[in-house]
Design an enzyme around this catalytic site. Structure first.
Site, PDB file in Angstrom:
ATOM      1  CB  SER A  12      -0.904   0.005   1.224  1.00 30.82           C
ATOM      2  OG  SER A  12      -1.500   1.290   1.324  1.00 30.82           O
ATOM      3  CG  HIS A  37      -3.789  -1.155  -2.092  1.00 31.24           C
ATOM      4  ND1 HIS A  37      -4.889  -1.827  -2.587  1.00 31.24           N
ATOM      5  CD2 HIS A  37      -4.247  -0.401  -1.047  1.00 31.24           C
ATOM      6  CE1 HIS A  37      -5.961  -1.513  -1.861  1.00 31.24           C
ATOM      7  NE2 HIS A  37      -5.597  -0.623  -0.930  1.00 31.24           N
ATOM      8  CG  ASP A  39      -5.149   2.800   0.386  1.00 26.04           C
ATOM      9  OD1 ASP A  39      -6.120   2.043   0.225  1.00 26.04           O
ATOM     10  OD2 ASP A  39      -4.048   2.416   0.845  1.00 26.04           O
ATOM     11  CG  MET A  41      -8.499   7.491   1.615  1.00 29.89           C
ATOM     12  SD  MET A  41      -7.894   7.446   3.316  1.00 29.89           S
ATOM     13  CE  MET A  41      -6.930   5.920   3.279  1.00 29.89           C
ATOM     14  CG  HIS A  70      -9.285   0.614  -1.289  1.00 29.13           C
ATOM     15  ND1 HIS A  70      -8.797   0.379  -0.014  1.00 29.13           N
ATOM     16  CD2 HIS A  70     -10.640   0.577  -1.188  1.00 29.13           C
ATOM     17  CE1 HIS A  70      -9.821   0.221   0.825  1.00 29.13           C
ATOM     18  NE2 HIS A  70     -10.941   0.344   0.136  1.00 29.13           N
ATOM     19  CG  MET A  72     -11.461   3.700   1.226  1.00 26.60           C
ATOM     20  SD  MET A  72      -9.992   3.530   2.233  1.00 26.60           S
ATOM     21  CE  MET A  72      -8.735   3.545   0.974  1.00 26.60           C
ATOM     22  CG  MET A 145     -12.250  -2.370   3.901  1.00 23.20           C
ATOM     23  SD  MET A 145     -10.720  -1.610   3.325  1.00 23.20           S
ATOM     24  CE  MET A 145      -9.790  -1.191   4.754  1.00 23.20           C
ATOM     25  CG  ASP A 179      -6.575  -2.616   2.250  1.00 22.30           C
ATOM     26  OD1 ASP A 179      -5.508  -2.429   2.848  1.00 22.30           O
ATOM     27  OD2 ASP A 179      -7.151  -1.735   1.565  1.00 22.30           O
TER      28      ASP A 179
HETATM   29  O1  LIG Z   1      -7.179   0.953   2.754  1.00 21.80           O
HETATM   30  C1  LIG Z   1      -6.344   1.207   3.600  1.00 21.80           C
HETATM   31  C2  LIG Z   1      -6.717   2.030   4.778  1.00 21.80           C
HETATM   32  O2  LIG Z   1      -8.019   2.427   4.676  1.00 21.80           O
HETATM   33  C3  LIG Z   1      -4.915   0.748   3.430  1.00 21.80           C
HETATM   34  O3  LIG Z   1      -4.784   0.102   2.189  1.00 21.80           O
HETATM   35  C4  LIG Z   1      -4.461  -0.171   4.555  1.00 21.80           C
HETATM   36  O4  LIG Z   1      -4.705   0.331   5.818  1.00 21.80           O
HETATM   37  C5  LIG Z   1      -3.018  -0.598   4.398  1.00 21.80           C
HETATM   38  O5  LIG Z   1      -2.197  -0.202   5.423  1.00 21.80           O
HETATM   39  P1  LIG Z   1      -1.650  -1.174   6.568  1.00 21.80           P
HETATM   40  O6  LIG Z   1      -1.102  -2.400   5.917  1.00 21.80           O
HETATM   41  O7  LIG Z   1      -0.603  -0.343   7.248  1.00 21.80           O
HETATM   42  O8  LIG Z   1      -2.818  -1.496   7.466  1.00 21.80           O
HETATM   43 FE   LIG Z   2      -6.669   0.121   0.792  1.00 21.53          FE
END
Ligand SMILES: O=C(CO)[C@H](O)[C@H](O)COP(=O)(O)O
Ligand SMILES: [Fe+2]
Length: 228
Positions: A12, A37, A39, A41, A70, A72, A145, A179
């Protein structure tokens, strides 16, 4: 349970140094990452604001890697055209905000050359995604998640593995992504439950030897595929 699906290890980039995103991406690919990955948001669906299509477009000029986005965000449909143009590879939207328009979303995502996926928050029942897997135009991945979305570095929620097991039993060839909080100490339960796409942010970027963590994650998924 045993799976036929290939492991995809996806660091990520939320845990990367955003000021050096291109070199961070290269570093992860050289360490053995299959996907990156990303993210995205919007500060509304989750209480955090990260990157959008302009950053994906800039990164795409520096890498050929699969960009696993991803979303969000509260209105994923608003992002499809711009992300397709920017060079995103996968577009995973949340089921909680797409109950009324997922069919249109999936069609638009595919028409822009991206691979559609659906994500579910910890409080959302797995049954909510079934219609998206069974229609004429199904999604190609489910992201389960394993933390509340919004931030990296949170604790893995093992209770979510029931969702992964249920999905794997029902859909043996589906890409199932987990994730949140994945790393050497949590991968074995996720792999045994049937997850094959593994997102890992803090455990990879915070490691002394990120390549070793990536290879350990892959080995765990492969072992679960063999031993079932
Ligand atoms: O979608 C996510 C948070 O909303 C991230 O992809 C996820 O938290 C990855 O980080 P970590 O491996 O440090 O938990
Ligand atoms: Fe994510």
């Amino acid at each position: 349970m045993a799976t036929q699906v290939e492991p995809k290890i996806a660091p990520s980039m939320l845990s990367s140094d955003f000021a050096n995103l291109a070199s961070e991406a290269d570093r992860m690919v050289n360490f053995g990452a299959d996907w990156l990955h990303m993210d995205i948001m919007d500060g509304h669906f989750v209480p955090n604001l990260t990157i959008g299509a302009p950053v994906i477009e800039s990164l795409r000029k520096h890498t050929k890697a699969y960009l696993d986005c991803h979303l969000m965000v509260t209105n994923p449909l608003d992002y499809v055209d711009q992300l397709g143009k920017a060079g995103a590879s996968g577009f995973t939207f949340h089921v909680e905000v797409s109950k009324d328009n997922w069919q249109e979303l999936v069609k638009r995502i595919k028409s822009k050359g991206m691979r559609p996926g659906v994500a579910l928050k910890p409080g959302t029942a797995v049954e909510e995604v079934y219609p998206l897997l069974e229609g004429e135009n199904p999604v190609e991945m489910v992201l389960v998640m394993t933390v509340e979305p919004g931030f990296g570095g949170q604790k893995f929620m093992p209770d979510m593995m029931d969702k992964v097991r249920t999905l794997r039993e029902k859909y043996p060839t589906l890409d199932i992504e987990v994730d949140g909080g994945l790393g050497p100490s949590t991968i074995d339960v996720a792999a045994a439950a049937g997850a094959n796409c593994i997102v890992a942010g803090s455990s990879v970027f915070g490691a002394q030897e990120p390549a070793q963590v990536i290879s350990l994650l892959r080995a765990s998924v492969n072992m679960a595929r063999i031993t079932g």
